[in-house]
Design an enzyme around this catalytic site. Structure first.
Site, short mmCIF file in Angstrom:
data_model
loop_
_atom_site.label_atom_id
_atom_site.label_comp_id
_atom_site.label_asym_id
_atom_site.label_seq_id
_atom_site.Cartn_x
_atom_site.Cartn_y
_atom_site.Cartn_z
N ASP A 12 -16.30 32.72 -14.80
CA ASP A 12 -15.63 33.89 -15.39
C ASP A 12 -16.28 34.19 -16.74
O ASP A 12 -16.22 33.37 -17.66
CB ASP A 12 -14.14 33.59 -15.56
CG ASP A 12 -13.35 34.80 -16.04
OD1 ASP A 12 -13.92 35.91 -16.08
OD2 ASP A 12 -12.16 34.64 -16.38
N ASP A 108 -17.30 40.62 -13.45
CA ASP A 108 -17.50 39.50 -14.37
C ASP A 108 -16.95 38.18 -13.83
O ASP A 108 -16.76 37.23 -14.58
CB ASP A 108 -16.86 39.81 -15.73
CG ASP A 108 -15.36 40.04 -15.63
OD1 ASP A 108 -14.83 40.11 -14.50
OD2 ASP A 108 -14.70 40.14 -16.69
N GLU A 109 -16.73 38.10 -12.52
CA GLU A 109 -16.23 36.86 -11.91
C GLU A 109 -16.94 36.58 -10.61
O GLU A 109 -17.15 37.47 -9.79
CB GLU A 109 -14.73 36.96 -11.61
CG GLU A 109 -13.81 36.92 -12.80
CD GLU A 109 -12.36 36.92 -12.36
OE1 GLU A 109 -11.87 35.87 -11.90
OE2 GLU A 109 -11.72 37.99 -12.45
#
Length: 439
Positions: A12, A108-109
């Site tokens: 993350d 973003d993960e």
């Protein structure tokens, strides 16, 4: 079913948009910044806040005026989605070096499942991950068991490569566990730049009993409220409830809740290249000011309908179910859908259905936001959707319209009814439905 132990990393990125902006502009480093999608003071919310801003009480999702009230010195930066998409592509090229099994959860993960740890698979990793960096075990929240030694080495290698290949300001928190649910929870326990292992179900139960219900991915405000109404306020209480009772109250999702409370999650990694195709295409727009003027709403709805139609044509898709929704000044949402008799990628047809729905459900009050989407979609082949002369002519006009606008910019050529309408922005989908990455 395969019951072999799994090793999953959840990666993350910390304050992603803000850290990318700080990496690109050294003058922003170490300062509280907020990234926003627009410049309308009373309307725009923060897409993300930097680590420095979060320490001062700024939260993602705050409006600009709220953020400035909490942190008067905050620096507002307008988002640059191309920059974030480019950075994400570089990140994915790092992750793929460690496993072909990685799932892009959002911009973003990422979930990454390490392959079998036999000698043949170990030889495929970069040599640097075969030994832990000094102090690695000390930096993790839980004791590193032999089973997770390679995973921790991979995690530290990924962190090192992000700093060297992306930039020292861009950091990530990594959770390591035996399934996706617990890996994601582990990654949330230590931010920024953390590394946490939840090695087994025994430790998972301990962690679950120390967090809130909505700290787990899959329990949002609505589910949490329903659980609270049943007198269930934590995971210990949730484990005391019989599965049949949960099934009775939550239908099939009751089994998911039953498993969550026990740290059980058998969902597989869905590799990026196997993601399901887009199921709907839509756009929503927050008005510059609240309005109850039907003509103003009509023009904006026509414009976003044209944008949705252009995206359908760009993806070579057609759809037949039109969904329209709006929010009033109290943020209450209203919506309805209508299914056409035929498939379409024509903005006027999308608009006609959306406008009909609006007239049906609108109570005449002030409107804050409108949106429309098209679902029930399929590939638009063969290109000619109809053999009728008027339909073939319309299709040629739409193709010419797209060709001009793709070359000279959105709405360079448009319908006369759109003359004088306010600008409606279009941004890439941060959850990757446009699939713009090349890795």
């Amino acid at each position: 079913m395969n019951h072999e132990p799994r090793t999953i990393l959840h990666i993350d990125m910390n304050s992603y948009f803000a850290s990318v902006e700080q990496q690109a502009n050294p003058r922003l480093r170490g300062k509280p910044i907020g990234v926003t999608g627009g410049d309308r003071e009373q309307r725009t919310v923060l897409a993300t806040a930097s680590i420095e801003a979060k320490k001062l009480g700024v939260k993602t999702g705050m409006s600009l005026w709220e953020a400035r009230k909490v942190c008067p010195q905050i620096i507002i930066v307008k988002s640059c989605h191309d920059k974030y998409l480019s950075t994400t592509t570089k990140l994915l090229n790092i992750f793929k070096d460690y496993s072909p099994y990685f799932e892009v959860f959002s911009i973003d993960e990422v979930f990454l499942e390490l392959p079998d740890r036999s000698g043949s698979c170990r030889s495929s990793f970069p040599s640097s991950v075969l030994g832990l960096p000094a102090g690695a075990a000390k930096g993790t929240l839980f004791r590193v068991t032999p089973r997770y030694l390679l995973a921790v080495a991979v995690a530290y290698e990924i962190k090192h490569r992000i700093k060297s290949e992306i930039g020292e300001v861009v950091t990530c928190s990594i959770g390591i566990s035996y399934n996706k649910l617990m890996a994601k929870l582990a990654g949330s326990l230590k931010k920024p730049d953390g590394l946490v292992i939840i090695p087994n179900r025994t430790e998972a139960i301990k962690v679950l009993d120390s967090v809130e219900l909505d700290d787990i991915c899959g329990i949002g405000p609505a589910i949490k409220k329903r659980l609270f109404n049943l007198g269930i306020t934590n995971f210990f209480q949730l484990r005391q409830v019989l599965k049949q009772c949960l099934l009775s109250s939550f239908k099939s999702y009751g089994e998911t809740l039953y498993n969550m409370a026990r740290g059980v999650d058998n969902t597989p990694i869905l590799p990026f290249y196997e993601r399901e195709e887009v199921k709907s295409v839509g756009h929503r727009h927050t008005l510059d000011r609240n309005t109850s003027d039907p003509n103003e709403i009509r023009q904006i709805l026509l414009k976003i309908s044209e944008m949705v139609a252009e995206r359908l044509r760009h993806k070579n898709l057609v759809g037949k179910t039109i969904h329209f929704w709006y929010r009033d000044v109290n943020m209450a949402g209203f919506g309805m859908q209508k299914t056409l008799a035929h498939y379409s990628f024509d903005g006027l047809e999308i608009f006609a259905s959306a406008w009909e729905i609006f007239q049906t459900i609108w109570d005449g009050g002030q409107v804050r936001m409108v949106g429309t989407s098209v679902s029930n979609i399929k590939p638009s082949r063969p290109i000619n959707l109809s053999f009728l002369p008027e339909d073939k002519r319309k299709e040629k006009i739409l193709q010419a319209l797209d060709k001009v606008n793709n070359k000279f910019g959105d709405f360079t050529l448009h319908r006369a009814t759109l003359i004088g309408t306010n600008s409606v922005s279009r941004k890439p989908n941060p959850f990757l439905s446009d699939r713009r990455f090349k890795i």
